[in-house]
Design a protein around this motif. Structure first.
Motif, PDB file in Angstrom:
ATOM      1  N   LYS A 114       0.861  -1.185   0.000  1.00 24.55           N
ATOM      2  CA  LYS A 114       0.000   0.000   0.000  1.00 24.55           C
ATOM      3  C   LYS A 114       0.893   1.229   0.000  1.00 24.55           C
ATOM      4  O   LYS A 114       1.817   1.352   0.799  1.00 24.55           O
ATOM      5  N   GLN A 115       0.584   2.155  -0.934  1.00 26.74           N
ATOM      6  CA  GLN A 115       1.420   3.334  -1.075  1.00 26.74           C
ATOM      7  C   GLN A 115       0.564   4.485  -1.610  1.00 26.74           C
ATOM      8  O   GLN A 115      -0.101   4.347  -2.633  1.00 26.74           O
ATOM      9  N   ASN A 116       0.571   5.586  -0.904  1.00 21.67           N
ATOM     10  CA  ASN A 116      -0.168   6.782  -1.314  1.00 21.67           C
ATOM     11  C   ASN A 116      -1.638   6.492  -1.630  1.00 21.67           C
ATOM     12  O   ASN A 116      -2.182   6.977  -2.620  1.00 21.67           O
ATOM     13  N   GLY A 117      -2.262   5.687  -0.802  1.00 23.61           N
ATOM     14  CA  GLY A 117      -3.671   5.387  -0.998  1.00 23.61           C
ATOM     15  C   GLY A 117      -3.949   4.379  -2.100  1.00 23.61           C
ATOM     16  O   GLY A 117      -5.095   4.127  -2.437  1.00 23.61           O
ATOM     17  N   ARG A 118      -2.910   3.811  -2.686  1.00 22.80           N
ATOM     18  CA  ARG A 118      -3.073   2.802  -3.741  1.00 22.80           C
ATOM     19  C   ARG A 118      -2.590   1.456  -3.229  1.00 22.80           C
ATOM     20  O   ARG A 118      -1.685   1.380  -2.405  1.00 22.80           O
TER      21      ARG A 118
END
Length: 156
Positions: free
Chosen positions: A96-100
């Motif tokens: 999970k990264q920057n809401g993705r």
């Protein structure tokens, strides 16, 4: 006079047709399959695990390198003097990264079979799995040990 094109000469040549068919088979061979790296989990490894077989006075010792494979996903069978090692590698990764959410899954299976050079005592075959290495001990059957006789070699 018109010379035949290269294509028409190849079309009538059975060796050229065979060459084309072999090329097509090799081109189509890997399509749709997971990569060898996904199957075993190591760069440069083939789709089948590396296996080492060592014969001793009492039987055979088989070691198979299965990095990234879980013990529960390995099956070892002995049937009619043929040892078969089957397995499946499953890998799932989620990040999970920057809401993705990035998700990756890979699956692959392998199978290796070996015709044994002598009768083994199936009741005494053992298999252990430790740190990605499968070890199978295949002791000779009592009848096989009676049939085997070591002959001393003397110099002339």
């Amino acid at each position: 006079m018109r010379l035949p094109s290269l294509w028409s000469r190849d079309r009538d040549d059975p060796f050229a047709a065979l060459h084309r068919e072999v090329e097509r088979v090799f081109e189509d061979f890997g399509r749709g399959w997971p990569s060898a790296r996904a199957l075993i989990g190591t760069a440069g490894a083939g789709a089948s695990p590396n296996v080492e077989i060592h014969e001793t006075d009492t039987g055979l010792e088989v070691s198979a390198e299965l990095p990234g494979v879980d013990e529960k996903d390995v099956e070892v069978t002995l049937s009619e003097n043929v040892l078969t090692i089957k397995g499946e590698k499953r890998s799932e990764h989620e990040e999970k990264q920057n809401g993705r959410v990035f998700s990756e899954r890979s699956y692959g299976s392998f199978q290796r079979s070996f015709a044994l050079p002598f009768e083994v005592d199936a009741s005494k075959v053992t298999a252990t799995f430790d740190k990605g290495v499968l070890k199978v001990a295949l002791p000779k059957s009592p009848e096989q040990e009676k049939k085997t006789r070591r002959i001393e070699v003397k110099s002339g």
